[in-house]
Design a protein around this motif. Structure first.
Motif, short mmCIF file in Angstrom:
data_model
loop_
_atom_site.label_atom_id
_atom_site.label_comp_id
_atom_site.label_asym_id
_atom_site.label_seq_id
_atom_site.Cartn_x
_atom_site.Cartn_y
_atom_site.Cartn_z
N THR A 638 5.25 -27.20 4.25
CA THR A 638 5.40 -26.26 3.13
C THR A 638 6.32 -25.13 3.56
O THR A 638 6.51 -24.90 4.76
N PRO A 639 6.86 -24.40 2.60
CA PRO A 639 7.62 -23.19 2.99
C PRO A 639 6.68 -22.17 3.60
O PRO A 639 5.46 -22.22 3.38
N PRO A 640 7.22 -21.22 4.36
CA PRO A 640 6.35 -20.20 4.97
C PRO A 640 5.55 -19.44 3.91
O PRO A 640 6.11 -18.92 2.95
N GLN A 641 4.22 -19.43 4.11
CA GLN A 641 3.32 -18.73 3.21
C GLN A 641 2.29 -17.97 4.03
O GLN A 641 2.18 -18.15 5.24
N VAL A 642 1.51 -17.15 3.36
CA VAL A 642 0.47 -16.37 4.02
C VAL A 642 -0.85 -16.57 3.30
O VAL A 642 -0.88 -16.86 2.10
N ASN A 643 -1.93 -16.46 4.04
CA ASN A 643 -3.26 -16.48 3.40
C ASN A 643 -4.13 -15.31 3.88
O ASN A 643 -5.32 -15.29 3.63
N MET A 644 -3.50 -14.37 4.59
CA MET A 644 -4.20 -13.16 5.01
C MET A 644 -3.24 -11.98 4.89
O MET A 644 -2.09 -12.06 5.31
N LEU A 645 -3.74 -10.92 4.28
CA LEU A 645 -2.95 -9.70 4.13
C LEU A 645 -3.64 -8.56 4.85
O LEU A 645 -4.86 -8.43 4.77
N ARG A 646 -2.86 -7.77 5.53
CA ARG A 646 -3.38 -6.57 6.17
C ARG A 646 -2.62 -5.36 5.62
O ARG A 646 -1.39 -5.38 5.57
N ILE A 647 -3.41 -4.36 5.24
CA ILE A 647 -2.85 -3.23 4.51
C ILE A 647 -3.14 -1.94 5.27
O ILE A 647 -4.27 -1.72 5.73
N ALA A 648 -2.13 -1.10 5.39
CA ALA A 648 -2.30 0.26 5.92
C ALA A 648 -2.32 1.22 4.74
O ALA A 648 -1.52 1.09 3.81
N THR A 649 -3.23 2.18 4.77
CA THR A 649 -3.37 3.13 3.67
C THR A 649 -2.86 4.51 4.07
O THR A 649 -2.73 4.81 5.27
N SER A 650 -2.62 5.32 3.07
CA SER A 650 -2.08 6.66 3.33
C SER A 650 -3.10 7.54 4.03
O SER A 650 -2.77 8.37 4.86
N GLU A 651 -4.38 7.38 3.67
CA GLU A 651 -5.47 8.09 4.35
C GLU A 651 -6.41 7.04 4.94
O GLU A 651 -6.66 6.01 4.33
N HIS A 652 -6.93 7.35 6.10
CA HIS A 652 -7.75 6.36 6.80
C HIS A 652 -9.25 6.60 6.59
O HIS A 652 -10.07 6.18 7.41
N SER A 653 -9.60 7.27 5.52
CA SER A 653 -11.01 7.51 5.22
C SER A 653 -11.63 6.24 4.64
O SER A 653 -10.94 5.39 4.07
N GLU A 654 -12.95 6.14 4.77
CA GLU A 654 -13.64 4.97 4.26
C GLU A 654 -13.56 4.88 2.74
O GLU A 654 -13.47 3.80 2.16
N GLN A 655 -13.57 6.02 2.09
CA GLN A 655 -13.47 6.03 0.63
C GLN A 655 -12.12 5.46 0.18
O GLN A 655 -12.05 4.65 -0.75
N THR A 656 -11.03 5.87 0.85
CA THR A 656 -9.71 5.36 0.51
C THR A 656 -9.64 3.86 0.78
O THR A 656 -9.08 3.09 -0.02
N ARG A 657 -10.18 3.42 1.89
CA ARG A 657 -10.18 1.99 2.21
C ARG A 657 -10.91 1.19 1.14
O ARG A 657 -10.42 0.14 0.69
N ASP A 658 -12.10 1.64 0.74
CA ASP A 658 -12.86 0.92 -0.28
C ASP A 658 -12.10 0.87 -1.60
O ASP A 658 -12.06 -0.16 -2.29
N THR A 659 -11.49 1.99 -1.98
CA THR A 659 -10.74 2.05 -3.23
C THR A 659 -9.56 1.10 -3.21
O THR A 659 -9.31 0.35 -4.16
N VAL A 660 -8.82 1.09 -2.10
CA VAL A 660 -7.67 0.21 -1.98
C VAL A 660 -8.10 -1.25 -1.94
O VAL A 660 -7.45 -2.11 -2.55
N ALA A 661 -9.17 -1.56 -1.23
CA ALA A 661 -9.65 -2.94 -1.15
C ALA A 661 -9.99 -3.47 -2.54
O ALA A 661 -9.62 -4.60 -2.90
N MET A 662 -10.68 -2.67 -3.34
CA MET A 662 -11.05 -3.10 -4.68
C MET A 662 -9.83 -3.23 -5.58
O MET A 662 -9.66 -4.22 -6.30
N ALA A 663 -8.93 -2.24 -5.53
CA ALA A 663 -7.74 -2.27 -6.39
C ALA A 663 -6.81 -3.42 -6.00
O ALA A 663 -6.25 -4.09 -6.88
N ALA A 664 -6.64 -3.66 -4.70
CA ALA A 664 -5.77 -4.74 -4.26
C ALA A 664 -6.35 -6.09 -4.65
O ALA A 664 -5.62 -6.99 -5.08
#
Length: 828
Positions: A638-664
């Motif tokens: 197959t062409p190159p594909q991904v099945n795992m994404l890793r995201i860096a957030t602007s703030e490293h607080s747990e609240q920001t992480r949870d919000t980004v995880a849900m929105a993403a």
């Protein structure tokens, strides 16, 4: 024993009660540790085996590359039951999913186990706590230990995404997924799995009826393998592997299915059995060490006691007492001491064993049927408690009881020739300006070499274990800190199927607080054996013992690759057909493989040949196979594909992480990419932290017990020294020495002994730290732990040793300061 001898024993017990009490405490403490470990070991082994085997676990699981419908699975199961060596077979499936509780997003993934409503549950069982199998079509059972982690209760509504293709941990098969809402109707006790809090994921149990109106695909054939002529499951992994491999070949040939891998976990062993075994082995070693130290201490204390009584033995022999009668009298006294210590240690051993069992079984996720240790453990504790002191007493007792009257009269408790150290220190005493009291204390420290070696050895042994234990904790922390430092992302998203990185990045672009996104591929794989069947040691949770192929773009910054190559080389950019194995994969699957060898892997349902170009060393990671993005794409076709994404957030607080995880997750799902799980990096950190903590606590408990034994040894030595030097202290008082000066000299002796023990412990502590780090690191990670010496541990132990020595010698110093000239002259 005559009445006169009985009176003699009673008087000796009263006269030497403090020393005998120390002997009782020393024996009791070490016996408590040994007995507690013994009780814990016997109980944990019994309860773990019984609970795990009560689930009737599969000997092997044959994992299909693509799910099949119920009719085809029934045919496969019937064929499996006809295979020689297979006594039971069943078809199942399972999947991972994000989930919601009462429509509220949770950043914890859930692992769902699926069986048909008419499944008789005769193997790979689990135990509903209130209801029975199966649950209603709109119901789900949750793991009992997962409720708190998932913050849910019975009656809540759970929303999961059911993949159309069955179990897909690696996302190799496209699956749109079906959203299903289920009511939590009951909890399940499943002792075949590791605890949910340690793995940081929930567990759910449903029947295929929950997916009403849609066909359910099964992808697991579970079988139980027995030896010829036997009815119990085989204890040989090799036998189970041979039968499962033969059956896999037959299923592929006769039914046209593709086998992704054959999973054969160690028979009769819980997924976390190695943790319990490691802890118990460490405890047994520590208990044996404490018992050995206390044995040496008791032998020395008895020798001191009998030496003190030599003048009395000479008098008894002079008036007609035989060596046998004297020996029996002292033997009775030793037996009284041993009995008192055993009586104290027996209930304490049971309590320690109870606490140990409770903690270990909690770590294993097992509920004990009973915490009572086997009866034979009590018999062993009593035999050791009574027999060991009698055994170690025999040599000093026989030597003392056989002394002649003349030798007893000539005995004066001192040495005829001063040692070299004593002579050197006596020379220092003639130098002007040096404190005479401290010089005397230092000289007295080396006055009796055997006692000096014993006291220093006991304290040094405790210090060695204490510093090594704390340093081992630092090594474990270093692994956790290294793993945490490598996790430079904030949110990780596992996709249910591979997708284009450009498409995923475009879908995530509108999501706020995202500063960077990287994609990579992570596919489960099996290493083919001699017959071409891919084999792993994977447990039913699909995590423990599994092997994964990891690929990332060359410019990736959020996938930390191994830094240490122990054989061969690392991959070249764009290289295809080449892999690097970590040492865990090699040790668990292909112990003899090396750089330059060729192996076969099952990747995405295809058998492909790869050249091993290197072996890498990793700690804090599971089994892993590394290749390039181009190499994995070529293998999958197959062409190159991904099945795992890793995201860096602007703030490293747990609240920001949870919000980004849900929105993403929402953005990807709305864009047609099914998300299997999305979670904050803190979940990964919490999971890795829960696996090794108990080990350090155990080592520290052993160090404390040995420290107590060492302090008792020092107190005993100082007490014996005071008795031997009764006349000396009388002379000192006669020539004008003040009580405080005598106390100062005696306390200084104890402090010198403590300082000497710290010096003696230095190099062995380094050696033991390296030994423990190498042994436990190899056991846990197939690689040594980072070598760390805990400076706080060194400081703490030096302070504790000095303070403990001062306290241990305080009583002896007080006694020495109160000796009168009359008492000294009256001393025999």
């Amino acid at each position: 024993m005559s009445n006169l001898m009985a009176v003699k024993v009673r008087r000796d017990l009263r006269a030497n009660w403090s020393r005998l009490a120390l002997m009782v405490v020393a024996i009791a403490i070490s016996l408590m540790v040994f007995g507690g470990v013994l009780c814990g070991w016997a109980t944990v082994g019994r309860e773990t085996s019984g609970a795990y085997m009560s689930t009737e676990p599969a000997s092997a699981t044959i994992l299909l590359d693509k799910g099949v419908n119920a009719e085809v699975m029934a045919a496969l199961v019937d064929r499996a039951r006809d295979e020689p060596g297979v006594t039971a077979a069943v078809g199942r499936t399972q999947f991972n999913s994000e989930f919601r509780i009462n429509d509220q997003y949770r950043d914890i993934p859930i692992q769902v186990f699926v069986a048909a409503p008419d499944d008789p549950m005769q193997m790979a069982k689990f135990f509903p706590q209130q209801g029975t199998w199966p649950p209603a079509p709109d119901e789900i059972y949750l793991g009992k230990d997962a409720l708190a982690l998932m913050t849910t209760t019975i009656g809540d509504t759970v929303t999961v995404t059911w993949p159309s293709g069955g179990h897909r941990d690696d996302g190799a098969e496209a699956a749109s997924g079906t959203t299903v809402k289920l009511r939590v109707a009951d909890t399940v006790y499943d002792p075949s799995l590791s605890p949910s809090p340690q793995e940081q994921r929930g567990r759910g149990y449903v029947s295929t009826a929950a997916l009403a109106g849609s066909p359910v695909l099964f992808d697991q054939v579970k079988v139980v393998v027995t030896e010829p002529g036997q009815t119990e499951p085989s204890r040989s992994r090799e036998a189970a592997t041979a039968v499962a491999s033969r059956l896999s070949i037959a299923l592929q040939r006769d039914y046209g299915v593709t086998i992704r891998e054959v999973q054969v976990p160690p028979p009769y062993a819980h997924p976390h059995q190695w943790q319990a075994d490691s802890l118990l082995l460490s405890l047994l070693a520590g208990g044996a060490a404490a018992l050995l130290l206390s044995t040496i201490l008791v032998a020395s204390m008895l020798n001191n006691l009998f030496t003190q009584q030599i003048p009395q033995i000479g008098i008894m022999k002079a008036i007609g007492a035989s060596s046998g009668r004297i020996g029996r009298a002292y033997l009775v006294m030793v037996l009284i001491v041993a009995t008192a210590a055993t009586v104290l240690a027996l209930p304490a051993s049971a309590w320690i064993g109870n606490q140990l069992v409770t903690n270990l079984l909690s770590m294993l996720g097992i509920e004990a049927t009973t915490l009572a240790p086997p009866t034979w453990t009590y018999a062993v504790i009593i035999a050791v408690g009574l027999g060991l002191p009698l055994l170690v007493a025999m040599v000093p007792l026989l030597r003392a009881s056989r002394i002649t009257v003349r030798a007893a009269i000539d005995h004066h408790g001192g040495t005829t020739q001063p040692g070299r150290a004593t002579a050197l220190l006596a020379g220092l005493g003639r130098i002007r300006g040096l404190d005479r009291g401290l010089i005397m204390a230092l000289r007295n420290t080396f006055r009796r070499p055997a006692r000096f070696v014993l006291s220093v050895g006991l304290l040094a042994a405790a210090g060695i274990v204490f510093v090594a234990g704390m340093s081992l904790s630092s090594g474990v922390d270093a692994v956790a800190e290294q793993a945490e430092a490598e996790r430079v992302w904030d949110v990780e998203i596992q996709l249910a199927q591979p997708a284009s990185m450009d498409r995923a990045r475009s879908l995530l672009q509108p999501v706020g607080d995202i500063t960077w996104v990287e994609g990579m591929s992570n596919a489960k794989t099996g290493v083919a054996g001699a017959d071409g069947v891919p084999l792993t040691r994977t447990y039913p949770d699909q995590g423990h013992g599994s092997v994964s192929v990891r690929a990332a773009p060359a410019e990736a910054t959020m996938l930390t690759l191994p830094k240490k190559i122990i054989e061969g080389r690392w991959l070249n950019p764009g290289e295809t057909g080449s892999i690097v194995l970590n040492q865990i994969t090699r040790n668990n699957t292909l112990p003899g493989v090396g750089a330059g060898d060729t192996v076969q892997l099952s990747v995405g349902g295809k058998y492909t040949s790869w050249q091993v170009v290197g072996i890498a060393e990793e700690t804090g990671h599971g089994s892993g196979v590394y290749t390039t993005t181009e190499g994995l794409a070529a293998a999958l076709g197959t062409p190159p594909q991904v099945n795992m994404l890793r995201i860096a957030t602007s703030e490293h607080s747990e609240q920001t992480r949870d919000t980004v995880a849900m929105a993403a997750s929402t953005a990807l799902t709305n864009g047609g990419i099914t998300v299997e799980k999305s979670e904050s990096v803190s979940r990964a950190n919490a999971s890795s932290a829960g696996h090794m903590g108990p080990l350090v606590a155990v080592i520290m408990a052993i160090a404390i017990a040995m420290g107590v034994v060492g302090a008792i040894g020092l107190a005993s030595t100082m007490s014996a020294n005071i008795i031997d030097r009764t006349r000396e202290f009388g002379v000192m008082h006669a020539i004008g020495a003040q009580p405080k000066s005598v106390r100062r000299i005696v306390v200084a002796e104890g402090i010198f002994l403590a300082l000497a023990s710290c010096l003696v412990a230095a190099l062995p502590a380094l050696g033991l730290t390296a030994l423990l780090g190498n042994g436990l690191g190899t056991l846990f990670f197939s690689a040594p732990l980072p070598f760390r010496i805990s400076l706080p541990a060194v400081i703490i132990w030096v302070v504790l040793a000095i303070l403990g020595a001062a306290l241990a010698t305080a009583a002896a110093a007080s006694r020495a300061s109160r000796i009168t000239v009359r008492e000294a002259l009256a001393y025999l």
